[in-house]
Scaffold this active site. Structure first.
Site, short mmCIF file in Angstrom:
data_model
loop_
_atom_site.label_atom_id
_atom_site.label_comp_id
_atom_site.label_asym_id
_atom_site.label_seq_id
_atom_site.Cartn_x
_atom_site.Cartn_y
_atom_site.Cartn_z
CD GLU A 142 -2.77 1.04 2.42
OE1 GLU A 142 -3.70 1.92 2.59
OE2 GLU A 142 -2.61 0.10 3.27
CG HIS A 230 -8.71 2.26 2.75
ND1 HIS A 230 -8.72 3.46 1.78
CD2 HIS A 230 -7.74 2.12 3.47
CE1 HIS A 230 -7.22 4.01 2.03
NE2 HIS A 230 -6.83 2.97 2.84
CB ALA A 234 -7.09 7.63 1.83
CB ILE A 269 -14.32 3.81 13.41
CG1 ILE A 269 -14.68 3.26 14.93
CG2 ILE A 269 -13.46 4.87 13.54
CD1 ILE A 269 -13.32 2.83 15.85
CG ASP A 292 -6.62 -0.09 7.00
OD1 ASP A 292 -5.57 -0.44 6.38
OD2 ASP A 292 -6.74 1.01 7.05
CB ALA A 327 -3.21 5.49 12.59
#
Length: 411
Positions: A142, A230, A234, A269, A292, A327
């Site tokens: 990634e 995801h 991002a 979340i 993740d 994170a």
């Protein structure tokens, strides 16, 4: 497995008193396993004319294909992006995730330096699962060829471009033989050439950590990309004049034979329940549940290293220190399955397939993983009606069982 006294073909197990997930439906049917492979009972009955060497009472549980996590950064105190003893880290995480129904996974390395990639990648060996841990399907790289504006928890100073095309990719990573998946930003110069070269090597290309518009995403898919890292996170958000990468879920400008999948973190979340419902209802067959997860998965609140940065864990949240930037997740894949089923109302069948069949389709291994079809690997998970994991099997062998479930032969 011990050889059968009747056929010499191998010890034959019959999992009975169960409901199995097959072809998108949960049906009442027994599962037959021999030599780590799912068998066709018609051949056993009418051709070989044999019965089971041993019956296993599954106590009316659901049997689903083993879960596959294509994006997991670590867990249980181990981080694939910082630990130099990568073999130990992978072994510890591989063992820990058995309790969560995961039978195969892609260890994920976030944006790092060339020296780190060259040192770590040779140690991420593809291997089958066992009682020692889930199988390794290859690394997920990634970064570092992502957008500096959408870096999330990735160290911005390590983000790179490939001005010289694929040569820069090889210089960065070194040996690609252990790599299954690469996430990159398609808007970067030379991305289309890089995507085509990765696809020639049978490496799945994912689009993520990106400021790409829809046109750039469509060009990347036509060049071979078939995954979105995801979804919603991002990347530029959906806009009615340019839906950006999210628009790939409904684009009409993609090759007809090209299935686009998207990873989604259903941890309660990273993705709002309404966003989960939108993605599911628009493109249900493309959903790939990912954790993740970071090394803090399974650990208490505190401060931990993450790549070249520091994270703070507070309850179900993990942040880059001194910020509110998420994170990664601390969720396990079985938790994501339960939350996705509940928050989308999709039912257990699709939620389970999003953690098994769909990732197997993405990686091109559906002939042996992600299903309970005849002749596929006997990697499966036993769950109750609330989708809690009661037992995990790899190659037909019980590698994990919850305390209230007993692997019990009936004869």
């Amino acid at each position: 497995m011990a050889p059968s006294s009747r056929t010499g073909a191998g010890y034959l197990y019959q999992y009975t008193n169960c409901r199995i997930l097959r072809n998108g439906k949960i049906i009442r049917e027994d599962l037959w396993v021999r030599n780590g492979v799912i068998m066709n009972p018609e051949i056993l009955f009418y051709v070989e004319k044999v019965s089971a060497d041993q019956k296993i009472d599954c106590q009316n549980l659901i049997i689903a294909p083993g879960f596959i996590d294509v994006q997991i950064n670590g867990g249980f105190g181990f981080d694939f992006s910082t630990d130099t003893n990568i073999e130990k880290s992978i072994q510890k995480v591989a063992f820990g995730i058995l309790a969560h129904g995961v039978t195969s996974f892609c260890p994920t390395i976030i944006t790092s330096t060339p020296n780190f990639y060259h040192k770590i990648l040779p140690g991420i060996k593809k291997c089958s699962g066992s009682e020692m841990g889930a199988g390794v399907l290859g690394a997920h790289l990634e970064g570092p060829f992502i957008s500096p504006d959408r870096n999330g928890a990735h160290p911005k100073q390590c983000i790179k471009s490939y001005d010289n095309g694929f040569v820069d990719v090889l210089d960065m990573y070194g040996d690609l033989s252990n790599v299954a998946l690469v996430t990159l930003a398609p808007e970067k110069q030379n991305s289309l050439q890089v995507i085509e070269e990765l696809c020639k090597r049978e490496i799945v290309v994912s689009l993520g950590h990106s400021s790409a518009n829809l046109l750039e995403g469509e060009e990347a898919v036509r060049s071979g990309a078939k995954f979105i890292t995801h979804l919603f996170n991002a990347m530029l958000p959906f806009h009615h004049r340019d839906p950006h990468l999210v628009g790939l879920l409904t684009s009409e400008k993609l090759p007809r034979n090209r299935q686009v999948f998207y990873g989604i973190i259903a941890d309660g979340i990273h993705t709002h329940p309404a966003a989960l419902r939108i993605a599911h209802r628009v493109h249900p067959k493309g959903t790939v549940l990912v954790t993740d997860a970071i090394q803090a998965m399974g650990l208490p609140d505190g401060t931990y290293p993450f790549g070249e940065q520091t994270i703070v864990v507070e309850g179900k949240y993990s942040y880059i220190k001194d910020t509110k930037t998420l994170a990664g997740s601390m969720a396990t894949l079985d938790t994501c399955v339960r939350l996705f089923a509940k928050q989308t109302g999709c039912g257990p069948e699709l939620a389970l397939e999003a953690a098994s069949l769909h990732p197997a389709q993405l990686l091109g291994i559906k002939d042996r993983k992600g299903t309970l079809n005849f002749d596929s690997d006997a990697d499966f998970v036993l769950l109750d009606d609330d989708l809690n994991v009661k037992a995990t099997y790899i190659a037909g062998k019980c590698v994990y069982q919850y305390k209230d479930y007993v692997h019990s032969p009936t004869n």
